[in-house]
Motif scaffolding. Structure first.
Motif, PDB file in Angstrom:
ATOM      1  N   ILE A  74     -17.127 -14.744  14.132  1.00 15.12           N
ATOM      2  CA  ILE A  74     -16.861 -13.156  14.569  1.00 15.12           C
ATOM      3  C   ILE A  74     -14.875 -13.556  14.227  1.00 15.12           C
ATOM      4  O   ILE A  74     -14.215 -11.762  14.055  1.00 15.12           O
ATOM      5  CB  ILE A  74     -16.263 -12.928  15.599  1.00 15.12           C
ATOM      6  CG1 ILE A  74     -18.575 -12.364  15.119  1.00 15.12           C
ATOM      7  CG2 ILE A  74     -15.627 -11.552  16.253  1.00 15.12           C
ATOM      8  CD1 ILE A  74     -18.795 -11.732  16.223  1.00 15.12           C
ATOM      9  N   ALA A  75     -14.281 -14.464  15.138  1.00 15.16           N
ATOM     10  CA  ALA A  75     -13.142 -14.985  15.404  1.00 15.16           C
ATOM     11  C   ALA A  75     -12.326 -14.474  14.043  1.00 15.16           C
ATOM     12  O   ALA A  75     -11.453 -14.614  13.557  1.00 15.16           O
ATOM     13  CB  ALA A  75     -12.494 -15.575  16.857  1.00 15.16           C
ATOM     14  N   THR A  76     -13.154 -15.726  13.091  1.00 15.27           N
ATOM     15  CA  THR A  76     -12.382 -15.801  11.873  1.00 15.27           C
ATOM     16  C   THR A  76     -11.647 -15.049  10.412  1.00 15.27           C
ATOM     17  O   THR A  76     -11.395 -14.493  10.385  1.00 15.27           O
ATOM     18  CB  THR A  76     -13.132 -16.509  10.839  1.00 15.27           C
ATOM     19  OG1 THR A  76     -13.147 -18.341  11.815  1.00 15.27           O
ATOM     20  CG2 THR A  76     -12.532 -17.336   9.391  1.00 15.27           C
ATOM     21  N   ARG A  77     -13.399 -13.819  10.726  1.00 14.16           N
ATOM     22  CA  ARG A  77     -13.192 -12.727  10.117  1.00 14.16           C
ATOM     23  C   ARG A  77     -12.635 -11.511  10.174  1.00 14.16           C
ATOM     24  O   ARG A  77     -12.003 -11.330   9.704  1.00 14.16           O
ATOM     25  CB  ARG A  77     -14.356 -11.786  10.418  1.00 14.16           C
ATOM     26  CG  ARG A  77     -16.070 -12.848   9.238  1.00 14.16           C
ATOM     27  CD  ARG A  77     -17.073 -11.681   9.299  1.00 14.16           C
ATOM     28  NE  ARG A  77     -18.008 -11.619  10.533  1.00 14.16           N
ATOM     29  CZ  ARG A  77     -18.692 -12.079  11.057  1.00 14.16           C
ATOM     30  NH1 ARG A  77     -18.777 -13.041  10.584  1.00 14.16           N
ATOM     31  NH2 ARG A  77     -19.455 -12.089  12.446  1.00 14.16           N
ATOM     32  N   LEU A  78     -11.799 -11.238  11.577  1.00 17.27           N
ATOM     33  CA  LEU A  78     -10.947 -10.451  13.004  1.00 17.27           C
ATOM     34  C   LEU A  78      -9.791 -11.024  12.307  1.00 17.27           C
ATOM     35  O   LEU A  78      -9.229  -9.962  11.622  1.00 17.27           O
ATOM     36  CB  LEU A  78     -11.632 -10.373  13.719  1.00 17.27           C
ATOM     37  CG  LEU A  78     -12.512  -9.610  14.782  1.00 17.27           C
ATOM     38  CD1 LEU A  78     -12.877 -10.399  16.345  1.00 17.27           C
ATOM     39  CD2 LEU A  78     -12.078  -8.429  14.005  1.00 17.27           C
ATOM     40  N   LYS A  79      -9.481 -12.187  12.331  1.00 19.21           N
ATOM     41  CA  LYS A  79      -8.270 -12.558  11.577  1.00 19.21           C
ATOM     42  C   LYS A  79      -7.908 -12.203  10.756  1.00 19.21           C
ATOM     43  O   LYS A  79      -6.489 -12.319   9.847  1.00 19.21           O
ATOM     44  CB  LYS A  79      -8.112 -14.490  12.094  1.00 19.21           C
ATOM     45  CG  LYS A  79      -6.812 -14.207  11.354  1.00 19.21           C
ATOM     46  CD  LYS A  79      -6.702 -15.833  11.910  1.00 19.21           C
ATOM     47  CE  LYS A  79      -4.938 -16.493  11.886  1.00 19.21           C
ATOM     48  NZ  LYS A  79      -5.081 -17.510  12.145  1.00 19.21           N
ATOM     49  N   LEU A  80      -8.918 -12.032   9.602  1.00 20.14           N
ATOM     50  CA  LEU A  80      -8.928 -12.487   8.138  1.00 20.14           C
ATOM     51  C   LEU A  80      -8.041 -10.418   7.522  1.00 20.14           C
ATOM     52  O   LEU A  80      -7.578 -10.268   6.898  1.00 20.14           O
ATOM     53  CB  LEU A  80     -10.058 -12.474   7.363  1.00 20.14           C
ATOM     54  CG  LEU A  80     -10.886 -13.304   7.378  1.00 20.14           C
ATOM     55  CD1 LEU A  80     -11.894 -13.753   6.138  1.00 20.14           C
ATOM     56  CD2 LEU A  80      -9.333 -14.276   6.406  1.00 20.14           C
ATOM     57  N   GLN A  81      -8.613  -9.892   8.927  1.00 25.61           N
ATOM     58  CA  GLN A  81      -7.709  -8.088   8.470  1.00 25.61           C
ATOM     59  C   GLN A  81      -6.264  -8.535   9.244  1.00 25.61           C
ATOM     60  O   GLN A  81      -5.951  -6.637   8.837  1.00 25.61           O
ATOM     61  CB  GLN A  81      -8.507  -7.311   9.881  1.00 25.61           C
ATOM     62  CG  GLN A  81     -10.407  -7.147   9.171  1.00 25.61           C
ATOM     63  CD  GLN A  81     -10.868  -6.644  10.762  1.00 25.61           C
ATOM     64  OE1 GLN A  81     -10.589  -5.828  11.581  1.00 25.61           O
ATOM     65  NE2 GLN A  81     -12.946  -6.465  10.867  1.00 25.61           N
ATOM     66  N   LEU A  82      -5.845  -9.192   9.293  1.00 28.65           N
ATOM     67  CA  LEU A  82      -4.372  -9.105   9.563  1.00 28.65           C
ATOM     68  C   LEU A  82      -3.197  -8.971   8.201  1.00 28.65           C
ATOM     69  O   LEU A  82      -4.120  -9.925   7.745  1.00 28.65           O
ATOM     70  CB  LEU A  82      -3.976 -10.367   9.939  1.00 28.65           C
ATOM     71  CG  LEU A  82      -4.244  -9.758  11.839  1.00 28.65           C
ATOM     72  CD1 LEU A  82      -3.965 -12.003  12.752  1.00 28.65           C
ATOM     73  CD2 LEU A  82      -4.062  -9.219  13.026  1.00 28.65           C
ATOM     74  N   ASN A  83      -2.530  -7.928   8.714  1.00 26.22           N
ATOM     75  CA  ASN A  83      -1.674  -8.288   7.311  1.00 26.22           C
ATOM     76  C   ASN A  83      -1.268  -9.486   7.030  1.00 26.22           C
ATOM     77  O   ASN A  83      -1.023 -10.559   8.253  1.00 26.22           O
ATOM     78  CB  ASN A  83      -1.152  -6.412   7.184  1.00 26.22           C
ATOM     79  CG  ASN A  83       0.276  -7.038   8.480  1.00 26.22           C
ATOM     80  OD1 ASN A  83       0.562  -8.319   8.607  1.00 26.22           O
ATOM     81  ND2 ASN A  83       0.817  -5.320   8.541  1.00 26.22           N
ATOM     82  N   GLN A  84      -0.465  -9.226   6.393  1.00 23.59           N
ATOM     83  CA  GLN A  84       0.525 -11.149   5.642  1.00 23.59           C
ATOM     84  C   GLN A  84       1.580 -10.964   6.292  1.00 23.59           C
ATOM     85  O   GLN A  84       1.902 -11.858   6.534  1.00 23.59           O
ATOM     86  CB  GLN A  84       1.045 -10.606   4.602  1.00 23.59           C
ATOM     87  CG  GLN A  84       1.203 -11.959   3.508  1.00 23.59           C
ATOM     88  CD  GLN A  84       0.122 -13.492   3.859  1.00 23.59           C
ATOM     89  OE1 GLN A  84      -1.020 -12.690   3.419  1.00 23.59           O
ATOM     90  NE2 GLN A  84       0.358 -14.160   4.151  1.00 23.59           N
ATOM     91  N   GLY A  85       2.039  -9.982   6.662  1.00 19.11           N
ATOM     92  CA  GLY A  85       3.366  -9.739   7.577  1.00 19.11           C
ATOM     93  C   GLY A  85       3.084 -10.280   9.057  1.00 19.11           C
ATOM     94  O   GLY A  85       3.652 -11.620   9.421  1.00 19.11           O
TER      95      GLY A  85
END
Length: 346
Positions: A275-286
């Motif tokens: 879940i943590a990995t999937r959530l982190k993928l939602q962060l923008n590139q900046g």
């Protein structure tokens, strides 16, 4: 005075100091609240008024003098010869100095660890009732806020953060005007794993002015929280979060959400790494770029000094009845969520 008489005298003083340390340890729970209001607050007001006008860190200078003096004492101790027993006098002297130093820190600061938790004084929901699902949802909320504020973030420095957040603390009716100073040690603090610190002797707050600009507002607010008498590290983190969010500036809010997300995401990763990995993928590139900056910086400055200072600080916190030691910082993930829940109900 004969050497034997001197030895007995030094040993008696050392034992008396040890007894004073133990006595204070046993009584801090009973005197913390009256001490905070009657002694710490008036003393801190005076120190902020007096030393806040001096542009450099007086505490850094005092620590440098003290360290030089202790090194000189240590060198003398190592050079003494065992045959005349002067080494024993030197050892007792060092023990007495160490105990006296710890006693003074406890009187000036350690007592405050026994204050009621900030979450209690703010009437926040019970932290123990926060579920894993709520924490995961909070991670997602923080990611949404990071994605919103990251494009709005503008470069800031320690001086600007100090001015802005000092006003915020006053508006929050904290007991005195606080401010931070750049540490004279500069990036030297980073090798010890320190981004800022509060000096219990001078009442000053120092920060490494070379910290990444997206970390600075939260670091400044954290040390300011200590200046107002909030001792526990998780409580200082919570107050820093509140101050940065209430400040209203884009850079302060981004710094607050970024720092709290780091703590919250670690908790979520322990709950469910997928879940943590999937959530982190939602962060923008900046935001991801800033995480990389922080990771590379940690790798660059990590040394045995960092490990030693962490071990000593962990021991000190546990001696101050902070059972989780340096890991207590992370509890802000729960208290920040509790504050958000309480705020949403208003």
């Amino acid at each position: 005075m004969t050497r034997k008489a001197l030895l007995i005298r030094q040993l008696s003083i050392t034992l008396a100091t040890l007894f004073a340390v133990l006595l204070l340890q046993w009584t801090t729970a009973y005197i913390a609240i009256p001490f905070a209001g009657s002694i710490f607050i008036p003393l801190q007001r005076f120190r902020c008024f007096l030393l806040g006008r001096i542009p450099f860190s007086v505490g850094d200078v005092l620590y440098a003098i003290m360290i030089a003096w202790l090194l000189w004492k240590l060198i003398r101790f190592l050079r003494l010869k065992q045959k005349d027993r002067s080494w024993l006098l030197a050892f007792i002297s060092l023990a007495r100095i160490t105990l006296a130093f710890y006693l003074l820190i406890t009187i000036l600061w350690g007592i405050l660890y026994e204050q009621p938790k900030l979450s209690k004084s703010l009437s926040l929901p019970d932290l123990h009732e926060i579920s894993n699902e709520e924490l995961i949802a909070f991670d997602s909320v923080l990611i949404g806020r990071l994605n919103h504020y990251e494009p709005l973030f503008r470069k800031t420095d320690a001086a600007q953060c100090s001015r802005e957040l000092s006003g915020t603390y006053l508006s929050m009716q904290r007991p005195m005007r606080v401010s931070v100073k750049p540490s004279l040690l500069g990036e030297g603090l980073a090798y010890w794993g320190v981004s800022g610190y509060y000096n219990p002797f001078t009442g000053e707050a120092q920060v490494n002015a070379h910290e990444p600009d997206f970390m600075l507002p939260f670091v400044v607010a954290h040390e300011m929280a200590h200046q107002t008498g909030i001792a526990a590290e998780d409580d200082a983190n919570l107050m820093a979060y509140i101050a940065c969010v209430e400040n209203g500036s884009d850079h302060a809010r981004f710094s607050a959400y970024f720092n709290i997300w780091l703590y919250t995401h670690r908790k979520v990763r322990r709950i469910d790494s997928n879940i943590a990995t999937r959530l982190k993928l939602q962060l923008n590139q900046g935001t991801l770029n800033r995480i990389d900056v922080l990771k590379k910086r940690d790798e660059h400055f990590h040394t045995w000094l960092d490990d030693c200072s962490s071990m000593l600080f962990d021991l000190y916190l546990k001696m101050g009845n902070q059972e989780e030691g340096i890991y207590s910082y992370r509890n802000v993930a729960y208290s920040a969520l509790a504050w958000e829940k309480a705020k949403a109900k208003k």
